[in-house]
Structures are given as structure tokens and as C-alpha cells.
Design an enzyme around this catalytic site. Structure first.
Site, short mmCIF file in Angstrom:
data_model
loop_
_atom_site.label_atom_id
_atom_site.label_comp_id
_atom_site.label_asym_id
_atom_site.label_seq_id
_atom_site.Cartn_x
_atom_site.Cartn_y
_atom_site.Cartn_z
N GLU A 407 87.81 6.64 25.53
CA GLU A 407 87.66 8.26 25.16
C GLU A 407 86.21 8.43 25.47
OE1 GLU A 407 89.00 9.69 21.48
OE2 GLU A 407 90.76 8.44 21.57
N GLU A 443 86.54 22.21 33.96
CA GLU A 443 87.53 21.44 32.95
C GLU A 443 87.58 20.03 33.10
OE1 GLU A 443 90.92 23.88 34.06
OE2 GLU A 443 90.53 25.42 32.75
N HIS A 516 93.64 1.95 27.44
CA HIS A 516 94.01 3.05 26.65
C HIS A 516 95.42 3.39 26.47
CE1 HIS A 516 92.38 6.55 24.05
NE2 HIS A 516 93.30 5.90 23.40
N PRO A 521 103.16 7.21 17.63
CA PRO A 521 104.06 6.23 17.17
C PRO A 521 105.59 6.29 17.34
CG PRO A 521 103.31 7.44 15.30
CD PRO A 521 102.55 7.98 16.50
N ASP A 579 92.21 0.39 23.31
CA ASP A 579 92.86 0.90 22.01
C ASP A 579 94.24 0.79 22.63
OD1 ASP A 579 94.00 2.37 20.01
OD2 ASP A 579 92.73 4.05 20.66
#
Length: 725
Positions: A407, A443, A516, A521, A579
Site C-alpha cells: 500500500e 490520478e 498483496h 472475505p 498482506d
């Protein structure tokens, strides 16, 4: 001397009171139902009117609500527009006060604000609910009319009918805490869950400690008693959404009340409160607070009247004092635990050339750190300018040879982390998520990705690769034929990065992967597919890397130079950090640790992904989580979830774990509802492991077997014959 209700609520109820009589139960739990369900019970006629009488109406979601007349106005009728049933939302309606009514005012007086009027309405209702078990009785009467089943039942000791025991609080022979036995219509016993507890109006001065073992309750009514304080142990009732302590004698509320982050309604009407603790600012889900009838200081009272509950919580949250910092996280060496800061000095000189540290951390991208997502975090602690400094300090303090961050957005990689870490002799490899390809430059710079940094004093970079899961899946013909691929996999742009590093002193190599995986879930199948695609790509790259010959001895190298040779890709030491958004019971964890997930694995569900779901998935690496043998409480810590979802995986045939960074001090966590906060800048915590290269087993060329002189003679003849040929 405490009265009888005090003795009961403080554990004074004796075993001889075991048989109980249930009162105020719904008709459908008493046996044969009456033919006329609108006929009021003789026991309850004095409590509430019939649902069909003029005094009853229907409120939100069709639940019967007692109509108490027009809205309260100064000098007018102090009644409210309605009263929700027990378990249905308490007195107020959050910051939404409904239809506006004209409010008579005294001459030269300012008109009431909507939030001030709401406070008066809540207070009026509170004062009308001072009877014993008022909320339970309203609930039962509501349920009796057929609207919905009661959430709580009043239980009375038949030997002492005036001493009520609520919801089996002191039952020694009763059911579990999660369920309560209720008689069905045929007389048999059935179990009915309950979540609400009404101890209101019984005159108690203290609360039994056993109450706080009922951690499953969501509504607690202890209003109109003689309580002078609330025990700090109330923080154990973490599922509470509604708490009513109105009409007591409280002069303060405990700071631990701020740990009840599920609270949506908190009623403190008619006490002796002069202030509220700033720790209540963590109640980010609170919609309604009732404070009327307290000598509250003018600043807080004016704030509530002006900005309502949401404004109050925001003010308290941002004015909350910074708690004491936690102790240093522990460093584990085998089964031994020592202080991380002390051991850091010990490790430095003993950190041999065949060892290295790996640090993994999801830093929480700035654009994801919003007050909507993290409403319990002070705005100043959520700001990127504050958090990025803490993140950098943490990375620098551990000084790991390999750092894997998730991130990290493009702007902060280029403008902050890469330049700052360069001062500490790090170089980085970074790729953003796939969406960056389709965005304008402005962006694009906010898109996050994975950044891997390595110490240039320890490693050289030999190769780097990007793994885009959706793109790899697109290249597989069997994937293109499934709807699930287009609906569930292709629109997720998660990535992993691969770096091939070489130790400058030994020539040993390591593949460092930074991943990542998708967060939701509901998409367990997607997570498993992404990891399977990643492992296939790692295997392909590792096979190529094994063919790269060792480099020649560097000109400035001192000492021996005997770099290892790798016969195949599985022999190269492999580290996979990231992660994974998957707990230890997930298919992702099972697949990585066991090397296989069968085609019928539950995480695949009904989805179809070509050969992955028709044949199952495998990988050839002997993988293990560095923390597999250690009880880590969490790597992600928020009010709604606390668990391990970040991992450092390694190949056991090539590496061994020498040390681990432990978790956060438990005593500190007792005062903290979640991260990020003043001390932890992300909702994740960093994890770190120290690895040591295993020595490769030497492959020796064995001589031919010797079976005596005849065998040697035959061998010589074959040799001469071969020479002639």
C-alpha cells in the site's frame, strides 16, 4: 444495609432458588395460544394498552410502538412520538430528529435547536421508564401482539417473587450463556437465544461481577437504580449496541466505556455528570447520546445542542490525550525472549554474512485512511504527514536487509520513501497496481502498490519482475472460457513483485517476493486463485534463475569466494512476504504450507477456473510461515477484526529462522480499541524475521563398485576396447 435487589444483583441468590417461574413471555411460548391474540393479559393490563387501542401505533419496520402523544415542547405536553420495543433502538433516532414541529418559546428566548429538542424528548421518555423492568415489559407486550419474538424474559424466584432474576444471570443449572431454554407450545424445552438484559428500576446500588461475563449481550438496561459508579469491567461487554444508565447517581463514567465501539445508543439522562471522558471519542458508531438532566459543563452541553452526538464524538476523539506508549516489542531467539532494543545491539556484531533480516509491513495507503473507515482514530493521528514519519522511523529502526511494504502509492514512493531510505543505503523496486496504466498522471500518482527495498551494502539486484494476477490469468486459455474469471478475477488488479538478490560477500542468492492479495472475505476463491497463479509464476522464474551461472569473484572482494550452484529453482532460497488477507485456517494458508489444494476445496466454492478447479493446485516449494511456531495475536488490529493475515513465508530446505519480532504488549492493548492510533500508524503491524542460509548438501561423484580382481580386469578391458574404438 443493601436492599434485597442489591443482594440478588451482587451474587446473593442461593442455590435453593433453582426453580424459576417465567413471567411476561410471548403467547407463542406459553402453550396453546388464545383465539383472540388482541386480548390483553390480565397480568399486564396495567402496563401497556392493547396494540389495537388508540394508544398504540406502528413504528419503524412495522413494530408496534406505544404512542405517548405529541412531541415534547416547553410548557406543553412532555410526550414523545413513539417508543421502540425492547431491542429495537431505545429512545432516540440518532442525529435524525424526524419531522420538524413548531416549538413554542418563551418571550425573548431562543428557539430550541433540533438536537436540543431531541435531548428533551429522550429525557422525557427516560423518566417514563422508571418502573421495574420497564423495557422488558414493553418488549414482551409487543411480542405478545405478534410483531416479533421477545429478546428478553424476566425471571422471578418463586420463593421470593419480589426479587427478580433477569435472563438467568445467576442460574447455576441453566443453559449456556448463548442460549436460554424456553418452553415450546407442546410443553417441551427448546433453546432460545437472548441478547438483551433489563435490570432497570430494581433499586440496586452495585452490579454483580458475573454480569460482565455475559459478553454476548447487545443491550443492557440498568436505568433508574442507585448506582454511583460503573465498574471498569463494563469494557468486557464489547458487543453492546445499547446501554441505558439513566436515572442513577453517577458522578462520572469510566474511560473504559470508550472500549465499547459497537455502541450506537448511550443514555446517561438524570445523573450527576459534570463532564465526559475524552476516551468516549472512540465510540465512532454512536448515533444517539442522552445527557439531559446532568450538571454538564456548558462547553459540552452547547456542543451537543449545536452539533449533536456525531459532533460531540468528533470533538472528544480529537481532544483525547495521547496514551502512554507501549513497551518495546520483544525479540524471540528460538524459545528465548529478549527485549528488541537490547537485542538489536547484540545481533549487529553476531549477524554473520550468511544471515539477513526481512521486514514486512502494510503501511495503510493515505487514500484509504479516511475518518469513515477509521472513525475511532483522531484526525491528527490519521493524517499522512503524521503517519509517514512514524512509518519511516519504524522501517529505519529495524534496519532489515530486505524490506517489503504494501500500500505504498506512487507519489510517496518517489518523493518520500525512496529518497529517505537511500540515506540508509537502501535501493527500491516498486510497481503500482494495474489500474495505474489507465489513469492520467495526476490520478495515477495516488495508486498504491508493492515496494521492496534492499540494503545495498548486503545485496546486489540481479533481476526484477512484476506479477499481475489478472494478466497472467488472461494468458491461460482455460481461464478465458469461464464466467467466474471475468466476473471475479479479471476485475481485481492485485499484484506481486519478484526480486532476485545476490549476497555481495557469499554470492548466495535469494528470491524475495512481495505480494498483496485481494482483501474481501467474500472472495476466498479469488484469493486462492491469485496465490496459485503467483506460485506458478515464481516456479517459472526460479527455474530460469537456476540457470544463471555464478558471477566471477568481485575485484574488491576479501576472503573466500565460493558461490553456491543451484541445480533447479527450488534450491534457490525463497522468501514470500505480504498482506495475504487470509487467516491460518484459509485455503491460501493451507495451499502455501502443504503445497496442495484439491479441486473440491471449500474456498473454491462453486466457481470454475479451468484446470485449477478441475484438477486442483500444487506447487513444488517446501514453504513454511516464519511465525508458524509462535502464537502471534494479530497483524491487523481494528475494532471489527483482529487476526493474523500478514506473513513471511520461506523455503525450509534453503533457509532457517534465527529470530522473530514479537507482538504488541497485551497490557497496552487493553486500553486501545484499534489501529491506527498515536503510536501505530497503520491498521497492520510490521513483522520481521531473521534468516540464515542453510549449507547446500555436497553432491559427491561415487567411484564404480569394486567386486574384486575379475571386476577390475573387466573394467580395464572395456577401457582399452573403448580406446581402440
Amino acid at each position: 444495609m443493601a436492599d434485597s435487589s442489591d443482594r440478588i444483583l451482587n451474587g446473593g441468590f442461593q442455590p435453593q432458588y433453582a426453580p424459576f417461574q417465567r413471567l411476561f413471555q410471548p403467547n407463542n411460548s406459553r402453550g396453546p395460544s388464545r383465539s383472540n391474540t388482541n386480548t390483553p393479559s390480565p397480568t399486564h393490563d396495567h402496563i401497556l394498552p392493547n396494540a389495537q387501542s388508540p394508544g398504540f401505533g406502528y413504528g419503524r419496520q412495522g413494530h408496534p410502538m406505544m404512542n405517548l402523544g405529541p412531541k415534547f415542547t416547553p410548557g406543553g405536553n412532555d410526550n414523545h412520538h413513539g417508543f421502540s420495543s425492547f431491542g429495537g433502538g431505545g429512545y432516540g433516532g440518532g442525529n435524525h430528529v424526524g419531522q420538524q414541529h413548531s416549538t413554542p418559546t418563551l418571550q425573548n428566548a431562543q428557539p430550541l435547536t433540533p438536537f436540543q429538542q431531541e435531548q428533551l424528548e429522550i429525557a422525557s421518555l427516560s423518566r417514563k421508564s422508571s418502573g421495574i423492568h420497564h423495557h422488558a415489559k414493553v418488549s414482551v407486550e409487543t411480542a405478545r401482539t405478534g410483531s416479533r419474538p421477545s429478546a428478553a424474559v424476566t425471571i422471578t424466584d418463586p420463593n421470593h417473587p419480589s426479587q427478580p432474576i433477569i435472563n438467568g444471570l445467576h442460574r447455576k443449572d441453566g443453559p449456556t450463556q448463548e442460549a436460554q431454554e424456553m418452553p415450546s407450545e407442546d410443553g417441551s424445552e427448546k433453546r432460545q437465544e437472548w441478547r438483551a438484559l433489563d435490570l432497570g428500576g430494581v433499586g440496586t446500588r452495585n452490579l454483580a461481577q458475573e454480569l460482565f461475563k455475559y459478553s454476548f449481550i447487545t443491550q443492557l438496561y440498568i436505568n433508574h437504580n442507585k448506582l454511583t459508579s460503573l465498574p471498569p469491567d463494563i469494557k468486557q461487554l464489547k458487543l453492546l449496541t445499547q446501554l441505558d444508565v439513566s436515572g442513577n447517581q453517577l458522578t462520572s463514567v469510566p474511560v473504559e466505556l470508550g472500549m465499547l465501539t459497537n455502541l450506537k445508543e448511550l443514555f446517561l439522562v438524570d445523573n450527576q455528570l459534570t463532564t465526559l471522558p475524552a476516551e468516549l471519542g472512540t465510540l465512532y458508531q454512536l448515533k444517539t447520546i442522552g445527557i439531559e438532566g446532568n450538571p454538564l459543563n456548558e462547553q459540552l452541553k452547547s456542543l451537543i445542542y449545536k452539533d449533536g452526538t456525531v459532533g460531540l464524538i468528533k470533538y472528544l476523539r480529537d481532544s483525547c490525550p495521547v496514551p502512554l506508549p507501549p513497551p518495546e516489542r520483544q525479540w524471540y531467539i528460538g524459545d528465548k525472549k529478549s527485549d528488541a532494543s537490547d537485542d538489536a545491539e547484540k545481533r549487529t556484531p553476531e549477524h554473520g554474512i550468511d544471515s539477513f533480516n526481512v521486514f514486512c509491513y502494510n503501511i495503510l495507503c493515505d487514500k484509504y485512511a479516511t475518518s469513515t473507515m477509521y472513525g475511532y482514530t483522531p484526525s491528527w493521528a490519521l493524517s499522512w504527514d503524521y503517519r509517514k514519519e512514524l512509518i519511516l522511523q519504524e522501517v529505519m529502526s529495524y534496519a532489515a536487509e530486505i524490506v517489503c511494504l504494501q500500500e505504498v502509492d506512487i507519489q510517496n514512493y518517489e518523493d518520500y520513501f525512496a529518497p529517505q531510505l537511500a540515506y540508509a543505503e537502501y535501493k527500491g523496486v516498486f510497481w503500482p497496481k494495474g489500474r495505474a496504466k489507465t489513469m492520467r498522471e495526476e490520478e495515477r500518482r495516488t495508486v498504491d502498490g508493492c515496494a521492496t527495498f534492499y540494503k545495498t551494502t548486503t545485496f546486489d539486484l540481479l533481476d526484477k519482475k512484476l506479477i499481475e494476477f489478472s494478466q497472467i490469468a488472461m494468458s491461460r486459455d482455460d481461464f478465458k472460457k469461464t464466467d467466474d474469471f471475468f466476473d471475479r478475477v479479471q476485475n481485481k488488479d492485485n499484484i506481486a513483485t519478484v526480486t532476485l538478490l545476490e549476497n555481495k560477500k557469499t554470492g548466495g542468492r535469494v528470491i524475495a517476493v512481495n505480494a498483496h492479495i485481494h482483501w474481501d472475505p467474500r472472495f476466498k476463491d479469488v484469493k486462492l486463485v491469485q496465490v496459485a497463479l503467483m506460485m506458478d509464476e515464481i516456479h517459472r522464474l526460479a527455474t530460469q534463475y537456476a540457470k544463471i551461472p555464478p558471477r566471477a569473484r568481485p575485484t574488491n572482494h576479501e576472503g573466500e569466494w565460493d558461490p553456491p550452484k543451484y541445480s533447479n529453482g527450488t534450491k534457490i532460497p525463497l522468501i514470500i512476504c505480504g498482506d495475504f488477507n487470509s487467516i491460518a485456517t484459509s485455503g491460501v494458508y493451507e495451499y502455501l504450507s502443504k503445497g496442495i489444494a484439491t479441486a473440491d476445496h471449500s474456498d473454491f466454492g462453486e466457481s470454475a477456473y479451468g484446470a485449477l478447479t478441475s484438477e486442483g493446485i500444487t506447487h513444488p516449494f517446501a514453504m513454511k510461515s516464519a511465525y508458524a511456531n509462535h502464537d502471534m495475536q494479530f497483524t491487523n488490529y481494528t475494532p471489527g477484526f483482529a487476526g493474523v493475515i500478514d506473513y513471511i513465508w520461506y523455503t525450509t530446505n534453503a533457509l532457517e529462522v534465527k529470530g522473530l519480532l514479537g507482538g504488541v504488549d497485551e497490557s497496552y492493548l487493553e486500553r486501545v480499541v484499534g489501529f491506527p492510533n498515536a503510536h501505530f500508524p497503520s491498521d497492520h503491524i510490521g513483522i520481521m524475521a531473521e534468516f540464515k542460509f542453510k549449507k547446500q548438501a555436497e553432491t559427491k561423484t561415487l567411484p564404480p563398485p569394486d567386486f574384486g580382481e575379475s571386476s577390475r580386469r573387466t573394467s580395464r578391458q572395456e577401457t582399452r576396447g573403448g580406446a581402440r574404438r
